[in-house]
Design an enzyme around this catalytic site. Structure first.
Site: not given
Length: 293
Positions: A175, A212
């Site tokens: 992420e 993500k």
């Protein structure tokens, strides 16, 4: 790796619920839920209250595997139980795949980015995650400028940790969040895409990550990653957008599903009746699920 859970995350319709607010973000999450700081006096009481909130969400009949395919947990949540069952096992019994947030927060900004702080006990944390039947992990860095050197450092660090996670038989969610408020957001996203593509090429056969990413300025910017052989799934964070705005942008990005936190729980309050709580949670889940299709 649990092959049934792998297939669910890779192919099922639905989204991943981010229930992983940690020590730093828990007071804000509780306040949004209607629990002010004067309602608890110790950190332990604070974590008890946030576990009650997460338990209420997870136990709800509308929080089910038809629409929620995974959930990201905070370390304390992994170690706690729901009705006497460890949280990851409780989720798995509902058919929802459990992930664990493993980062220890962000370092100070350098070159327009915030790398992850060192994770000194990563090896033992991953062993505990395996023992608790966790499927995958999540770790977050932030990008606050289109600085090529900074973004390269973020992505390299993310994949370095991801490879440690993969070595334990877990699937890492990488992420590198791009701050949605920055003026050069699109430029940062283009650099980020290039760096992720380079790092994906370093993975060997049978090594997988999830990505993500912030909802992109340019629709379908990350579409190349959706069917990449080393990418299980591309998921999006809401990043400060309202749920309606996040859903609208998400729906325009083919093959990307949601992994929302604030946008999922923004209408939930501690003092709601069970009926009202269920109604609001169902509305949120249905809208995010639809946008993820």
């Amino acid at each position: 790796m649990n092959q049934k859970q792998f297939e669910k995350i890779k192919t099922d319709h639905g989204f991943i619920a981010a229930l992983d607010q940690s020590g730093g973000s828990t007071p804000k999450a509780l306040k949004a839920y209607g629990v002010d700081e004067d309602q608890y006096s110790t950190e332990e009481e604070m974590f008890d209250l946030v576990h009650e909130m997460r338990t209420r969400i997870i136990k709800s009949r509308v929080f089910n595997s038809d629409r929620v395919i995974g959930a990201i947990l905070f370390e304390q949540t992994m170690d706690r139980t729901i009705d006497g069952v460890y949280t990851a096992d409780y989720l798995a019994e509902k058919g929802i795949v459990p992930f664990l947030k493993i980062d220890k927060g962000l370092a100070d900004e350098t070159n327009g980015v915030q790398l992850m702080k060192p994770i000194p006990d990563l090896d033992s944390l991953l062993d505990r995650a395996v023992a608790r039947n966790i499927f995958g992990t999540k770790m977050r860095s932030t990008i606050n400028a289109a600085n090529a050197e900074g973004i390269k450092a973020v992505v390299e660090q993310q994949f370095e940790v991801a490879k440690q996670v993969i070595a334990k038989g877990l699937v890492p969610i990488v992420e590198p969040e791009v701050n949605i408020t920055i003026e050069d957001k699109h430029e940062a996203e283009v650099i980020l895409k290039e760096e992720i593509a380079k790092q994906l090429e370093t993975l060997r056969d049978g090594e997988f990550v999830m990505l993500k990413l912030s909802l992109p300025t340019e629709d379908n910017l990350y579409k190349d990653f959706v069917n990449h052989p080393h990418v299980v799934r591309v998921v999006a964070l809401s990043g400060g957008y309202s749920r309606q705005e996040a859903n609208e942008i998400l729906a325009r990005n083919e093959g990307v599903i949601a992994s929302f936190s604030r946008a999922l729980s923004s209408d939930l309050r501690a003092d709601q009746s069970d009926e009202d709580f269920t109604l609001k949670l169902n509305e949120a889940i249905e809208s995010i699920y639809t946008a993820s299709l």
